[in-house]
Design a protein around this motif. Sequence first.
Motif, PDB file in Angstrom:
ATOM      1  N   LYS A 114      30.455  41.778  42.973  1.00 62.07           N
ATOM      2  CA  LYS A 114      29.844  40.587  43.704  1.00 62.07           C
ATOM      3  C   LYS A 114      30.652  39.272  43.255  1.00 62.07           C
ATOM      4  O   LYS A 114      31.007  38.736  44.440  1.00 62.07           O
ATOM      5  CB  LYS A 114      28.329  40.379  43.316  1.00 62.07           C
ATOM      6  CG  LYS A 114      27.659  41.425  43.926  1.00 62.07           C
ATOM      7  CD  LYS A 114      25.853  41.260  43.711  1.00 62.07           C
ATOM      8  CE  LYS A 114      25.197  42.132  44.175  1.00 62.07           C
ATOM      9  NZ  LYS A 114      23.721  42.184  44.119  1.00 62.07           N
ATOM     10  N   VAL A 115      30.938  39.241  42.273  1.00 62.46           N
ATOM     11  CA  VAL A 115      31.807  38.019  41.680  1.00 62.46           C
ATOM     12  C   VAL A 115      33.195  37.989  42.348  1.00 62.46           C
ATOM     13  O   VAL A 115      33.655  36.910  42.798  1.00 62.46           O
ATOM     14  CB  VAL A 115      31.956  37.878  40.272  1.00 62.46           C
ATOM     15  CG1 VAL A 115      33.091  36.820  39.905  1.00 62.46           C
ATOM     16  CG2 VAL A 115      30.610  37.602  39.568  1.00 62.46           C
ATOM     17  N   TRP A 116      33.910  39.208  42.599  1.00 62.13           N
ATOM     18  CA  TRP A 116      35.007  39.343  43.051  1.00 62.13           C
ATOM     19  C   TRP A 116      35.119  39.210  44.544  1.00 62.13           C
ATOM     20  O   TRP A 116      35.776  38.392  45.264  1.00 62.13           O
ATOM     21  CB  TRP A 116      35.403  40.823  42.900  1.00 62.13           C
ATOM     22  CG  TRP A 116      36.919  41.002  43.374  1.00 62.13           C
ATOM     23  CD1 TRP A 116      38.122  40.893  42.675  1.00 62.13           C
ATOM     24  CD2 TRP A 116      37.139  41.744  44.741  1.00 62.13           C
ATOM     25  NE1 TRP A 116      39.164  41.166  43.468  1.00 62.13           N
ATOM     26  CE2 TRP A 116      38.632  41.821  44.856  1.00 62.13           C
ATOM     27  CE3 TRP A 116      36.490  42.271  45.731  1.00 62.13           C
ATOM     28  CZ2 TRP A 116      39.408  42.337  45.740  1.00 62.13           C
ATOM     29  CZ3 TRP A 116      37.176  42.733  46.806  1.00 62.13           C
ATOM     30  CH2 TRP A 116      38.588  42.704  46.995  1.00 62.13           C
ATOM     31  N   HIS A 117      33.981  39.456  45.289  1.00 60.46           N
ATOM     32  CA  HIS A 117      33.980  39.309  46.758  1.00 60.46           C
ATOM     33  C   HIS A 117      33.845  37.656  47.153  1.00 60.46           C
ATOM     34  O   HIS A 117      34.246  37.220  47.888  1.00 60.46           O
ATOM     35  CB  HIS A 117      32.591  39.912  47.344  1.00 60.46           C
ATOM     36  CG  HIS A 117      33.073  41.421  47.599  1.00 60.46           C
ATOM     37  ND1 HIS A 117      33.847  41.711  48.597  1.00 60.46           N
ATOM     38  CD2 HIS A 117      32.590  42.567  47.002  1.00 60.46           C
ATOM     39  CE1 HIS A 117      33.841  43.137  48.692  1.00 60.46           C
ATOM     40  NE2 HIS A 117      33.154  43.355  47.664  1.00 60.46           N
ATOM     41  N   TYR A 118      33.026  36.811  46.176  1.00 58.19           N
ATOM     42  CA  TYR A 118      33.086  35.597  46.433  1.00 58.19           C
ATOM     43  C   TYR A 118      34.483  34.920  46.054  1.00 58.19           C
ATOM     44  O   TYR A 118      34.996  33.931  46.661  1.00 58.19           O
ATOM     45  CB  TYR A 118      32.140  34.825  45.168  1.00 58.19           C
ATOM     46  CG  TYR A 118      30.647  35.033  45.452  1.00 58.19           C
ATOM     47  CD1 TYR A 118      29.686  35.031  46.740  1.00 58.19           C
ATOM     48  CD2 TYR A 118      29.781  35.471  44.480  1.00 58.19           C
ATOM     49  CE1 TYR A 118      28.630  35.372  46.936  1.00 58.19           C
ATOM     50  CE2 TYR A 118      28.513  35.731  44.611  1.00 58.19           C
ATOM     51  CZ  TYR A 118      27.984  35.799  45.960  1.00 58.19           C
ATOM     52  OH  TYR A 118      26.549  36.010  45.993  1.00 58.19           O
ATOM     53  N   LEU A 119      35.045  35.650  44.978  1.00 52.00           N
ATOM     54  CA  LEU A 119      36.537  35.106  44.812  1.00 52.00           C
ATOM     55  C   LEU A 119      37.378  35.374  46.008  1.00 52.00           C
ATOM     56  O   LEU A 119      38.443  34.617  46.260  1.00 52.00           O
ATOM     57  CB  LEU A 119      37.165  35.660  43.460  1.00 52.00           C
ATOM     58  CG  LEU A 119      38.295  35.238  42.771  1.00 52.00           C
ATOM     59  CD1 LEU A 119      38.272  33.567  42.649  1.00 52.00           C
ATOM     60  CD2 LEU A 119      38.844  36.024  41.875  1.00 52.00           C
ATOM     61  N   ASN A 121      36.598  35.257  49.158  1.00 54.06           N
ATOM     62  CA  ASN A 121      36.478  34.501  50.226  1.00 54.06           C
ATOM     63  C   ASN A 121      37.310  33.168  50.106  1.00 54.06           C
ATOM     64  O   ASN A 121      37.857  32.383  50.853  1.00 54.06           O
ATOM     65  CB  ASN A 121      35.002  34.014  50.387  1.00 54.06           C
ATOM     66  CG  ASN A 121      34.299  35.416  50.928  1.00 54.06           C
ATOM     67  OD1 ASN A 121      34.744  36.141  51.587  1.00 54.06           O
ATOM     68  ND2 ASN A 121      32.993  35.143  50.635  1.00 54.06           N
ATOM     69  N   LEU A 122      37.321  32.599  48.752  1.00 53.79           N
ATOM     70  CA  LEU A 122      38.087  31.363  48.300  1.00 53.79           C
ATOM     71  C   LEU A 122      39.507  31.608  48.527  1.00 53.79           C
ATOM     72  O   LEU A 122      40.130  30.739  48.948  1.00 53.79           O
ATOM     73  CB  LEU A 122      37.522  31.212  46.635  1.00 53.79           C
ATOM     74  CG  LEU A 122      38.403  29.838  46.077  1.00 53.79           C
ATOM     75  CD1 LEU A 122      37.852  28.531  47.136  1.00 53.79           C
ATOM     76  CD2 LEU A 122      37.982  29.660  44.839  1.00 53.79           C
TER      77      LEU A 122
END
Length: 386
Positions: A114-119, A121-122
């Motif tokens: 989940k953290v990787w998916h947020y990253l 997008n950025l």
Amino acid sequence: NNNNNNNNNTKSSTTKQQLQQQIQDIDAVIDQISGVKTKYHGNIIQPFQPCRKWLWSRWRGTILQHAWIAAVGNMVLSTLFIVGMRNFVRADWAVGMIPDTKNPVVARLLGLSKVWHYLMNLTTFILTFFLSQAYGLWRDLYSAGRKIQGRMNDIGMLLATTAERDPKTHEYTPRALRLLEDVATYTRLYHALSWANIAKKFAILLTPRGLSRMLSRGVMTRKQFDVLVSIRPNLCGPHYACLMWIMARALQGMKEGILPNDHAIKHTVIDKLLTLRGVQAGMGDSLDGRIPLAYAHFVQLLVDSFLLLAPFALYAELGVWSVPAVGLLTLFYSGLLDLSKILLDPLDNDAEFYNDSSVNMDIGVLIRESNSGSNRWKIGLETLPF
């Protein structure tokens, strides 16, 4: 004594080899601006064909040629991680199946996913914006190079159409021909030396030995050479001297009656030359401030962090299929970053990074086109149909 003689002979031999190499480098540059040696078969950039088959078959000079190494490296890391994970958790699911999320180790990796998916997008937003800025710089420099050509052609056309003619034959007078030939020579010198001022691969032309070789190759006259080598580079660059020669020669022609001593023509010539100086200086300014270090550093860290986490973050969702996924992501994200860096160096000044790109310009084409254009207007108007 014998040792001293041997040392002297070795130093002499080394110096001679260095001199020969330097002359070869200078000749290679002169060949490039004279048309003997070209990068893209005479095109300013590598042309492409819109055919899908043709584009898929390209390799040399593309980003794939550079980015595949990082992609393969990340795929190897992903493979080693999967092998280690299966042994560590004693995986009971078949190879090719999605890992069991009930496994406590796999479940913990879902949080990282989940953290990787947020990253992701950025990273996608920042990287695409970075690429657009890099392309903007590349496009601006290309446009500036064409503007310089255009202003020099404007000057050549203006002088050729207004130069003095014999009232009986309607052909140029001898002194008008001399003026036009002088301006054409100064224009060719200015253009070559102005690019040498900002392109590292041409910078050797600005050295005394480079100027001397240009003299021996017939690019300039002895008098022009003597004047240029007498100028201290830190006070006035040779290209600026050549630019001022153009203006001084045109104004002298107006005073002598070779050109009309008309306020409108004088103003136009001066305006074109000042615009030429401004555009040329602006290119150097754009390259000096192409991108802040902090910006490039941040984007590099962001992309590398995103790609480095990919093998671990994707395993819980994709299992062994994370290996090709990691390869594709690395190929495209790393490739976009490399493409941005190449676009930020349109003149190949950072040749250590990527010196086989089809993106950057062959500025020898610009110089050769201008060399041809320096005499175009005079030749076209030597004989009039009226």
